[in-house]
Design a protein around this motif. Structure first.
Motif, PDB file in Angstrom:
ATOM      1  N   TRP A   1      27.481  78.075 -40.191  1.00 28.29           N
ATOM      2  CA  TRP A   1      27.003  79.287 -39.537  1.00 28.29           C
ATOM      3  C   TRP A   1      25.486  79.413 -39.672  1.00 28.29           C
ATOM      4  CZ3 TRP A   1      24.267  83.548 -41.060  1.00 28.29           C
ATOM      5  CH2 TRP A   1      24.271  84.628 -40.160  1.00 28.29           C
ATOM      6  N   SER A   2      24.812  79.837 -38.614  1.00 30.68           N
ATOM      7  CA  SER A   2      23.396  80.180 -38.747  1.00 30.68           C
ATOM      8  C   SER A   2      23.080  81.438 -37.960  1.00 30.68           C
ATOM      9  CB  SER A   2      22.483  79.053 -38.291  1.00 30.68           C
ATOM     10  OG  SER A   2      23.151  78.144 -37.486  1.00 30.68           O
ATOM     11  N   MET A   3      22.111  82.167 -38.462  1.00 31.57           N
ATOM     12  CA  MET A   3      21.739  83.422 -37.822  1.00 31.57           C
ATOM     13  C   MET A   3      20.922  83.157 -36.556  1.00 31.57           C
ATOM     14  SD  MET A   3      20.113  86.741 -39.703  1.00 31.57           S
ATOM     15  CE  MET A   3      21.340  86.989 -40.938  1.00 31.57           C
ATOM     16  N   GLY A   4      20.150  82.095 -36.581  1.00 28.30           N
ATOM     17  CA  GLY A   4      19.327  81.734 -35.426  1.00 28.30           C
ATOM     18  C   GLY A   4      18.823  80.324 -35.630  1.00 28.30           C
ATOM     19  N   ASP A   5      17.758  79.950 -34.911  1.00 30.44           N
ATOM     20  CA  ASP A   5      17.225  78.593 -35.059  1.00 30.44           C
ATOM     21  C   ASP A   5      16.617  78.399 -36.438  1.00 30.44           C
ATOM     22  OD1 ASP A   5      18.040  78.082 -32.536  1.00 30.44           O
ATOM     23  OD2 ASP A   5      16.094  78.562 -31.610  1.00 30.44           O
ATOM     24  N   THR A   6      16.107  79.492 -37.005  1.00 35.35           N
ATOM     25  CA  THR A   6      15.604  79.433 -38.374  1.00 35.35           C
ATOM     26  C   THR A   6      16.244  80.595 -39.136  1.00 35.35           C
ATOM     27  OG1 THR A   6      13.755  80.860 -37.799  1.00 35.35           O
ATOM     28  CG2 THR A   6      13.335  78.499 -37.699  1.00 35.35           C
ATOM     29  N   GLY A   7      16.054  80.611 -40.457  1.00 36.07           N
ATOM     30  CA  GLY A   7      16.574  81.727 -41.249  1.00 36.07           C
ATOM     31  C   GLY A   7      17.858  81.392 -41.982  1.00 36.07           C
ATOM     32  N   PRO A   8      18.526  82.439 -42.508  1.00 35.71           N
ATOM     33  CA  PRO A   8      19.712  82.219 -43.338  1.00 35.71           C
ATOM     34  C   PRO A   8      20.805  81.454 -42.598  1.00 35.71           C
ATOM     35  CG  PRO A   8      19.036  84.515 -43.421  1.00 35.71           C
ATOM     36  CD  PRO A   8      18.184  83.854 -42.384  1.00 35.71           C
ATOM     37  N   CYS A   9      21.437  80.540 -43.312  1.00 33.28           N
ATOM     38  CA  CYS A   9      22.544  79.781 -42.724  1.00 33.28           C
ATOM     39  C   CYS A   9      23.344  79.156 -43.868  1.00 33.28           C
ATOM     40  CB  CYS A   9      22.027  78.693 -41.788  1.00 33.28           C
ATOM     41  SG  CYS A   9      20.924  77.520 -42.572  1.00 33.28           S
ATOM     42  N   GLY A  10      24.449  78.565 -43.534  1.00 30.61           N
ATOM     43  CA  GLY A  10      25.237  77.918 -44.581  1.00 30.61           C
ATOM     44  C   GLY A  10      26.616  77.531 -44.094  1.00 30.61           C
ATOM     45  N   PRO A  11      27.326  76.787 -44.935  1.00 32.27           N
ATOM     46  CA  PRO A  11      28.657  76.323 -44.548  1.00 32.27           C
ATOM     47  C   PRO A  11      29.689  77.445 -44.564  1.00 32.27           C
ATOM     48  CG  PRO A  11      28.166  75.690 -46.811  1.00 32.27           C
ATOM     49  CD  PRO A  11      26.924  76.338 -46.275  1.00 32.27           C
ATOM     50  N   CYS A  12      30.774  77.262 -43.821  1.00 37.29           N
ATOM     51  CA  CYS A  12      31.875  78.236 -43.822  1.00 37.29           C
ATOM     52  C   CYS A  12      33.134  77.561 -44.336  1.00 37.29           C
ATOM     53  CB  CYS A  12      32.236  78.720 -42.428  1.00 37.29           C
ATOM     54  SG  CYS A  12      30.895  79.079 -41.353  1.00 37.29           S
ATOM     55  N   SER A  13      34.027  78.414 -44.772  1.00 39.45           N
ATOM     56  CA  SER A  13      35.363  77.948 -45.127  1.00 39.45           C
ATOM     57  C   SER A  13      36.319  78.899 -44.434  1.00 39.45           C
ATOM     58  CB  SER A  13      35.521  78.003 -46.647  1.00 39.45           C
ATOM     59  OG  SER A  13      36.797  77.559 -47.022  1.00 39.45           O
ATOM     60  N   GLU A  14      37.276  78.360 -43.672  1.00 41.79           N
ATOM     61  CA  GLU A  14      38.173  79.245 -42.924  1.00 41.79           C
ATOM     62  C   GLU A  14      39.611  79.092 -43.404  1.00 41.79           C
ATOM     63  OE1 GLU A  14      35.908  80.251 -38.882  1.00 41.79           O
ATOM     64  OE2 GLU A  14      37.144  78.461 -38.682  1.00 41.79           O
ATOM     65  N   ILE A  15      40.315  80.205 -43.347  1.00 43.79           N
ATOM     66  CA  ILE A  15      41.717  80.202 -43.777  1.00 43.79           C
ATOM     67  C   ILE A  15      42.601  80.322 -42.538  1.00 43.79           C
ATOM     68  CG2 ILE A  15      43.435  81.327 -45.253  1.00 43.79           C
ATOM     69  CD1 ILE A  15      41.079  82.491 -46.879  1.00 43.79           C
ATOM     70  N   PHE A  16      43.576  79.449 -42.445  1.00 42.93           N
ATOM     71  CA  PHE A  16      44.495  79.429 -41.307  1.00 42.93           C
ATOM     72  C   PHE A  16      45.911  79.719 -41.780  1.00 42.93           C
ATOM     73  CE2 PHE A  16      42.225  77.459 -37.634  1.00 42.93           C
ATOM     74  CZ  PHE A  16      40.996  77.268 -38.242  1.00 42.93           C
ATOM     75  N   TYR A  17      46.709  80.274 -40.890  1.00 45.09           N
ATOM     76  CA  TYR A  17      48.112  80.535 -41.201  1.00 45.09           C
ATOM     77  C   TYR A  17      48.992  79.687 -40.279  1.00 45.09           C
ATOM     78  CZ  TYR A  17      52.400  83.114 -42.203  1.00 45.09           C
ATOM     79  OH  TYR A  17      53.675  83.459 -42.590  1.00 45.09           O
TER      80      TYR A  17
ATOM     81  N   LYS B   1      22.325  92.486 -40.758  1.00 48.26           N
ATOM     82  CA  LYS B   1      21.425  91.363 -40.503  1.00 48.26           C
ATOM     83  C   LYS B   1      20.134  91.457 -41.326  1.00 48.26           C
ATOM     84  CE  LYS B   1      19.219  89.122 -36.561  1.00 48.26           C
ATOM     85  NZ  LYS B   1      18.939  89.210 -35.123  1.00 48.26           N
ATOM     86  N   ASP B   2      19.502  92.619 -41.290  1.00 54.07           N
ATOM     87  CA  ASP B   2      18.221  92.762 -41.995  1.00 54.07           C
ATOM     88  C   ASP B   2      18.386  92.746 -43.512  1.00 54.07           C
ATOM     89  OD1 ASP B   2      16.921  92.812 -39.619  1.00 54.07           O
ATOM     90  OD2 ASP B   2      16.779  95.001 -39.501  1.00 54.07           O
ATOM     91  N   VAL B   3      19.548  93.149 -43.968  1.00 56.65           N
ATOM     92  CA  VAL B   3      19.803  93.088 -45.417  1.00 56.65           C
ATOM     93  C   VAL B   3      19.881  91.621 -45.844  1.00 56.65           C
ATOM     94  CG1 VAL B   3      21.250  93.920 -47.299  1.00 56.65           C
ATOM     95  CG2 VAL B   3      21.138  95.233 -45.166  1.00 56.65           C
ATOM     96  N   PHE B   4      20.575  90.823 -45.012  1.00 58.93           N
ATOM     97  CA  PHE B   4      20.646  89.390 -45.329  1.00 58.93           C
ATOM     98  C   PHE B   4      19.277  88.738 -45.237  1.00 58.93           C
ATOM     99  CE2 PHE B   4      25.256  89.763 -44.063  1.00 58.93           C
ATOM    100  CZ  PHE B   4      25.763  89.423 -45.299  1.00 58.93           C
ATOM    101  N   LEU B   5      18.477  89.185 -44.275  1.00 59.62           N
ATOM    102  CA  LEU B   5      17.144  88.607 -44.114  1.00 59.62           C
ATOM    103  C   LEU B   5      16.193  89.063 -45.220  1.00 59.62           C
ATOM    104  CD1 LEU B   5      16.679  88.916 -40.243  1.00 59.62           C
ATOM    105  CD2 LEU B   5      16.755  86.796 -41.555  1.00 59.62           C
ATOM    106  N   GLY B   6      16.602  90.090 -45.945  1.00 58.45           N
ATOM    107  CA  GLY B   6      15.777  90.580 -47.047  1.00 58.45           C
ATOM    108  C   GLY B   6      14.727  91.596 -46.616  1.00 58.45           C
TER     109      GLY B   6
END
Ligand code: ATP
Ligand code: MG
Ligand code: MG
Ligand code: MG
Length: 467
Positions: free
Chosen positions: A162-178, A48-53
């Motif tokens: 996906w988001s880490m919390g109300d603020t901070g790093p976030c972004g779209p996801c792509s999921e793979i299904f079988y 988490k902290d690595v992503f937060l910088g």
């Protein structure tokens, strides 16, 4: 190609190490310095902290196999266990991570190549989702990888953002299904198996590309990152040509061991799946320093143990049995997680003591509950009954709920909460007069032990394991 679960774990590490990823050990199930998180529930937690910088590492690519528990808090799959083919309370999440290194294109390529080349999965069995407005991901899947567009599904719900919390790093996801094929059908509407077990999500790729501001604006991150999670047991099911996580090699053996200790030959029984699932979460939680108790993490652990014990009772177990499965589990997972093997005697002891305690009241509680269910008017067990089972027989409300559900009934959770509240008030009043019995009892039973480095906690464990 039939691969064992251990082989797949190893292949995952080998593949990502070949591509410059640093192998990082699983972190504890008790999150370090994160009181907002009940249990570690994803591979990214420890980064988490690595992503937060705010934390720097000597590498920018990592690979891990993270032990995860989803039995409370934001992710809770406890009620799914025994009902769906794909959920555990404890599972292993394989993940590859980029900390400002590679991004979308490489992440998609890595996942696709691992599945189709390393594991040899048939491309036509795979489907992918993207966040509805993520044209970049759609384009990579379609034009770079070559997935037909009808198999790329745009999703506009939070499942794909996906988001880490109300603020901070976030972004779209792509999921793979079988696609497991049409032989399996979903359950009735309103049940966890409603969506069926045909299309199973196997891998979530998170593209961390924004930094969400207080006012809701999405600022692009200067160095976007990647976080992914692939369910090891779900991949094993595919590689071993079965359609349920509970039929993979590891579970087959754990279920057999469970059948032996409880004394049943009915290997299809749902309760065996539940117990085999629960021995993993309970053992690893104790391994990571959680002790059964009356609140917080300790109470979640106690609830899972009691559920397992009740399922054993249902199968006709004549004796204390749950702790006997730790040996079978260590045989399966002790090599990948040496800490589990190290702690085996402690885990066995804790489980034994806990089961001995509960077994004193279990059959009387069950007799009461069965009487209640037999005479039930309507479909809901009253809150005061749920409370009595809790207070007198040590039945956590979710355990009573589990039994009720097996009979097609539910429990009045609100009524139970209210009865709890009233009891707290009574205890409060009593303590005002110096009669602090309830509180004293609670403190004695609630060992909130957070790790083996905690000296006080260590003393508790030693107390408990000495004969
Ligand atoms: P599902 O929708 O099937 O509940 P999820 O979207 O909650 O899965 P993620 O949070 O995206 O799962 O986690 C990443 C991966 O971890 C999933 O794609 C899946 O392979 C695996 N996974 C998630 N929850 C469980 C679970 N309870 N038991 C086993 N594997 C799981
Ligand atoms: Mg889920
Ligand atoms: Mg999902
Ligand atoms: Mg997901």
């Amino acid at each position: 190609m039939t691969l064992s679960t251990a082989d797949i774990r190893q292949k995952f590490f080998d593949y990502f190490k070949q591509h410059g990823h640093q192998s990082v050990a699983s972190s504890s199930l008790v999150p370090a310095d994160d009181p907002t998180l009940l249990f570690t529930n994803a591979g990214m937690n420890q980064f988490k902290d690595v992503f937060l910088g705010t934390e720097k590492r000597s590498y920018t690519r990592a690979v891990s196999s993270q032990r995860c528990v989803r039995a409370g808090g934001k992710h809770n799959d406890l009620e799914n266990v025994g009902y769906t083919a794909r959920h555990h309370t404890f599972f292993e999440m394989m993940g590859n991570f980029s900390f400002g290194d590679y991004f979308k294109k490489e992440a998609i390529e890595f996942a696709w190549n691992f599945l189709t080349k390393e594991l040899g999965l048939a491309k036509d069995k795979l489907l992918v989702t993207v966040f509805h407005n993520d044209d970049e991901a759609f384009d990579i899947w379609e034009n770079h990888i070559g997935v037909p567009k009808e198999k790329i599904i745009r999703i506009d719900t939070a499942d794909n953002f996906w988001s880490m919390g109300d603020t901070g790093p976030c972004g779209p996801c792509s999921e793979i299904f079988y696609d497991h094929g049409e032989h399996i059908w979903g359950g009735p509407p309103g049940t966890p198996e409603e969506d069926g077990d045909r299309f199973i999500e196997i891998w979530n790729l998170v593209f961390m590309q924004y930094n969400k501001q207080e006012d809701g604006t999405m600022e692009p991150l200067p160095k976007p990152s990647i976080d992914t999670g692939m369910g090891l047991e779900r991949i094993s099911a595919i590689m071993q040509d079965v359609h349920s996580n509970y039929e993979i090699d590891l579970f087959e053996r754990l279920i057999k061991a469970t059948a032996e200790v409880v004394g049943t030959t009915d290997l299809e029984n749902k309760s065996l799946r539940v117990i085999a699932d629960h021995i993993r979460s309970c053992s690893f939680l104790i391994c990571d320093g959680v002790m059964p108790g009356n609140e917080g993490r300790g109470y979640v652990l106690r609830r899972i143990i009691r559920r397992a014990v009740r399922h054993g009772y249902k199968l006709g177990a004549q004796d204390i049995f749950f702790y006997k499965l730790v040996a079978a589990l260590t045989k399966e997972m002790g090599e990948a997680y040496p800490e589990l093997a190290d702690q085996q005697p402690v885990i066995e002891k804790v489980l034994r003591v806990e089961e001995e305690q509960f077994s004193k009241t279990l059959s009387r509680g069950m007799a009461m509950l069965n009487d209640v269910l037999k005479e039930l008017d309507g479909d809901t067990v009253a809150g005061d009954v749920v409370f009595k089972l809790y207070d007198t027989y040590g039945f956590p409300a979710d355990l009573t709920g589990d039994v009720a559900r097996e009979h097609g009934y539910k429990i009045d959770e609100e009524g139970f909460e209210q009865a709890m509240q009233e009891q707290r008030q009574r205890a409060q009043k009593a303590s005002n007069f110096g009669m602090n019995y309830n509180e004293q009892l609670r403190v004695e039973h609630a060992t909130s032990f957070t790790g083996y480095t905690d000296v006080e906690g260590q003393a508790n464990v030693l107390e408990l394991i000495k004969d």
